[in-house]
Design an enzyme around this catalytic site. Structure first.
Site, PDB file in Angstrom:
ATOM      1  N   ASP A   1      36.602  41.501  35.492  1.00 40.82           N
ATOM      2  CA  ASP A   1      35.488  40.529  35.142  1.00 40.82           C
ATOM      3  C   ASP A   1      35.089  40.253  36.535  1.00 40.82           C
ATOM      4  O   ASP A   1      35.408  39.305  37.127  1.00 40.82           O
ATOM      5  CB  ASP A   1      36.248  39.549  34.591  1.00 40.82           C
ATOM      6  CG  ASP A   1      35.283  38.289  34.147  1.00 40.82           C
ATOM      7  OD1 ASP A   1      34.152  38.675  33.838  1.00 40.82           O
ATOM      8  OD2 ASP A   1      35.779  37.391  33.869  1.00 40.82           O
TER       9      ASP A   1
ATOM     10  N   CYS B   1      28.676  38.348  34.298  1.00 39.19           N
ATOM     11  CA  CYS B   1      27.913  37.490  33.687  1.00 39.19           C
ATOM     12  C   CYS B   1      26.637  37.364  34.302  1.00 39.19           C
ATOM     13  O   CYS B   1      25.981  36.281  34.714  1.00 39.19           O
ATOM     14  CB  CYS B   1      28.539  36.327  33.503  1.00 39.19           C
ATOM     15  SG  CYS B   1      28.979  35.339  34.971  1.00 39.19           S
TER      16      CYS B   1
ATOM     17  N   ASP C   1      43.326  40.908  47.090  1.00 40.73           N
ATOM     18  CA  ASP C   1      42.126  41.483  47.134  1.00 40.73           C
ATOM     19  C   ASP C   1      41.967  42.695  46.464  1.00 40.73           C
ATOM     20  O   ASP C   1      42.647  43.757  46.774  1.00 40.73           O
ATOM     21  CB  ASP C   1      41.900  41.374  48.825  1.00 40.73           C
ATOM     22  CG  ASP C   1      40.397  41.928  48.871  1.00 40.73           C
ATOM     23  OD1 ASP C   1      39.586  42.228  47.843  1.00 40.73           O
ATOM     24  OD2 ASP C   1      40.000  42.142  50.062  1.00 40.73           O
TER      25      ASP C   1
ATOM     26  N   GLY D   1      40.691  34.659  37.693  1.00 38.27           N
ATOM     27  CA  GLY D   1      40.260  33.164  37.813  1.00 38.27           C
ATOM     28  C   GLY D   1      41.102  32.149  37.142  1.00 38.27           C
ATOM     29  O   GLY D   1      42.374  32.103  37.237  1.00 38.27           O
TER      30      GLY D   1
ATOM     31  N   GLY E   1      42.088  32.276  34.098  1.00 37.38           N
ATOM     32  CA  GLY E   1      42.970  33.020  33.107  1.00 37.38           C
ATOM     33  C   GLY E   1      42.288  33.119  31.816  1.00 37.38           C
ATOM     34  O   GLY E   1      43.160  33.130  30.610  1.00 37.38           O
TER      35      GLY E   1
HETATM   36  C1  LIG Z   1      33.760  36.045  37.038  1.00 41.69           C
HETATM   37  S1  LIG Z   1      35.193  35.193  37.713  1.00 41.69           S
HETATM   38  C2  LIG Z   1      36.518  35.433  36.541  1.00 41.69           C
HETATM   39  C3  LIG Z   1      36.602  34.495  35.488  1.00 41.69           C
HETATM   40  C4  LIG Z   1      37.859  34.865  34.918  1.00 41.69           C
HETATM   41  N1  LIG Z   1      38.275  36.323  34.432  1.00 41.69           N
HETATM   42  C5  LIG Z   1      38.000  34.082  33.448  1.00 41.69           C
HETATM   43  O1  LIG Z   1      37.688  34.664  32.303  1.00 41.69           O
HETATM   44  O2  LIG Z   1      38.566  33.078  33.488  1.00 41.69           O
HETATM   45  C6  LIG Z   1      35.544  36.358  39.196  1.00 41.69           C
HETATM   46  C7  LIG Z   1      36.882  35.919  39.755  1.00 41.69           C
HETATM   47  O3  LIG Z   1      36.989  37.063  40.619  1.00 41.69           O
HETATM   48  C8  LIG Z   1      37.499  36.498  41.784  1.00 41.69           C
HETATM   49  N2  LIG Z   1      37.378  37.315  43.218  1.00 41.69           N
HETATM   50  C9  LIG Z   1      36.407  37.366  43.883  1.00 41.69           C
HETATM   51  N3  LIG Z   1      36.558  38.570  44.559  1.00 41.69           N
HETATM   52  C10 LIG Z   1      38.072  38.884  44.511  1.00 41.69           C
HETATM   53  C11 LIG Z   1      38.448  40.142  44.888  1.00 41.69           C
HETATM   54  N4  LIG Z   1      38.133  40.788  46.025  1.00 41.69           N
HETATM   55  N5  LIG Z   1      39.684  40.263  44.536  1.00 41.69           N
HETATM   56  C12 LIG Z   1      40.261  39.969  43.336  1.00 41.69           C
HETATM   57  N6  LIG Z   1      39.664  38.684  42.896  1.00 41.69           N
HETATM   58  C13 LIG Z   1      38.237  38.396  43.300  1.00 41.69           C
HETATM   59  C14 LIG Z   1      37.088  35.152  41.885  1.00 41.69           C
HETATM   60  O4  LIG Z   1      37.788  34.084  42.764  1.00 41.69           O
HETATM   61  C15 LIG Z   1      36.782  34.676  40.622  1.00 41.69           C
HETATM   62  O5  LIG Z   1      38.151  34.053  40.251  1.00 41.69           O
END
Ligand SMILES: C[S@@+](CC[C@H](N)C(=O)[O-])C[C@H]1O[C@@H](n2cnc3c(N)ncnc32)[C@H](O)[C@@H]1O
Length: 446
Positions: free
Chosen positions: A324, A377, A307, A262, A264
């Protein structure tokens, strides 16, 4: 976390030159944008506050709009006891009743002042809704919070979501739900030792949080306007989010995969702790924001747009990984009250399928003897313990160990809950998984 759109334009200057809305008129704009235009509360509020100077009016709009959304299910139950058919009312009048009830019953605005303010607001509405001012007066004078056979009024949750949380958290569910009804402090993590002095020099109030380096801030102006932010001294981050990262233990000198990176926030924490970070994010725009965010903080990571729910041969094998995972966000209802208005059990089930696929793909990149922390979360069994238990059942080389974090946790069937707290902590589920030395990751095919 659920997808959010920006509000369709409440609060933007009216091109017709009409008078600016009153403070409570702006509250109504937020309620409309969130409930009927799929806007996130934060985006709707930002638009509604356009042109409102810092001061009591701005604080009132923020407090009443967010508070009404947080308490909405309980307010609707209370109003339902006083109205024959709430759904037959014009939406704007129903919203005025909701906000008026919030002010009177929860916020503690003196009853006569709350009733008077909302009756006058309804009188100002254009067209027929203004004629309902008398009804608003009568209802707001009598409305009272009471348990109406559904969830307890004090938890402010729709029935299905309350049952979902109660099934996961048992005796802790009421306290967790109540905590998420409180206003949210702005939490930041300090990335420089002089961050508190920098903040105070700019007139921002900062009080220490529950973790070293975490601060609750009253910035007095938008965060981006603070030199302390621009110079990379602080990063907005809830202490629970920081605690999740620490479940990986010592990461200095280790190669760590941060999946779902996300913006970062956690990648930055890992990089600052000395890890060589591989940050994986599916959304190219978010990945770019993450890269810039780390640069602002003077930190580095390798960013991959990928992905992570399918095998990732392009990612090196790592010592440790943090997943996360994207989730329904039910541990963050305080800051994102719109989630409780849209959440369905089906959404949690869909999220769990994706989380499970990501956990399998991420585990494949962790070396034998390595560690993986899975976190969401969200506060339901489906997205937490059930995802991890399902993974462990198919991957005998992995085992769960109790996560050690610097905040109190409550054991889950596997892993642990970080509960939302009255002081402003978000809720998380986390599990620490360890891969056996020299063992294959996946179960042999049946
Ligand atoms: C809970 S947020 C993470 C927040 C981040 N770790 C932070 O602390 O700033 C989940 C993230 O997973 C990403 N995401 C969703 N599906 C995904 C996938 N299949 N592969 C990689 N990233 C994915 C979303 O775009 C989102 O940014």
């Amino acid at each position: 976390m659920s997808r959010r759109r920006s509000a369709p334009g409440p609060g933007s200057p009216d091109p017709s030159g009409a008078a600016a809305p009153s403070g409570r008129g702006r509250v109504l704009q937020v309620l409309d944008a969130v409930q009927r235009h799929d806007a996130a509360a934060s985006a709707a509020l930002t638009q509604a506050l356009h042109g409102v100077e810092a001061g009591p009016d701005r604080a009132m709009i923020t407090d009443v709009a967010y508070g009404t959304l947080r308490w909405l299910p309980a307010l609707d139950a209370a109003l339902g006891a006083r109205l024959a058919d709430p759904a037959a009312l014009p939406a704007v009048v129903l919203d005025a009743l909701r906000a008026g009830a919030f002010e009177r019953l929860v916020r503690g605005t003196p009853a006569h002042a709350a009733v008077h303010a909302w009756v006058e607001e309804v009188k100002r509405l254009p067209g027929p809704p203004a004629r309902l001012a008398g009804l608003v007066n009568a209802v707001l004078r009598r409305v009272a919070l009471a348990d109406a056979g559904g969830p307890p009024a004090g938890v402010g949750l729709p029935g299905p979501l309350w049952e979902h949380l109660a099934a996961a958290l048992g005796p802790h569910a009421t306290e967790a739900a109540r905590a998420m009804l409180q206003p949210e402090p702005l939490w930041v993590t300090a990335y420089r030792d002089d961050a508190p002095e920098l903040l105070r020099a700019e007139g921002a109030e900062a009080r220490p949080g529950p973790l070293p380096g975490s601060w609750a801030l009253r910035p007095g102006r938008p965060l981006g306007a603070l030199a302390a932010f621009r110079r990379g001294a602080i990063q907005p981050q809830n202490p629970s989010s920081a605690a999740v990262v620490s479940a990986l233990g010592e990461v200095a000198g280790r190669r760590v995969l941060d999946v779902g990176s996300g913006h970062g926030v956690k990648a930055a924490q890992l990089a600052a702790a000395g890890a060589a970070v591989e940050a994986v994010e599916i959304d190219a725009r978010r990945s770019e924001v993450g890269r810039r965010n780390l640069a602002r903080l003077g930190l580095n990571a390798r960013h991959h747009v990928l992905d992570a729910s399918v095998p990732m041969p392009e990612i090196p094998v790592v010592d440790a990984a943090l997943l996360d995972a994207p989730c329904t966000g039910t541990g963050t209802l305080r800051g994102h009250p719109e989630i409780k208005l849209r959440w369905t059990p089906e959404e949690a089930r869909r999220a769990a399928l994706r989380q499970r696929a990501m956990l399998v793909a991420v585990a494949e990149r962790v070396r034998p003897g390595g560690t993986l922390v899975y976190a969401v979360c969200a506060l339901g069994l489906a997205e937490g313990p059930e995802v991890v238990a399902g993974f462990l059942a198919g991957h005998p080389a992995w085992r769960a160990v109790a996560p050690s974090v610097p905040l109190p946790t409550v054991p889950a069937p596997v892993g642990a809950w970080l509960l939302p707290s009255a002081e402003g902590l978000d809720g998380f589920y986390l599990a620490r998984l360890e891969r056996a030395e020299g063992a294959p990751s996946a179960a042999p095919p049946a």
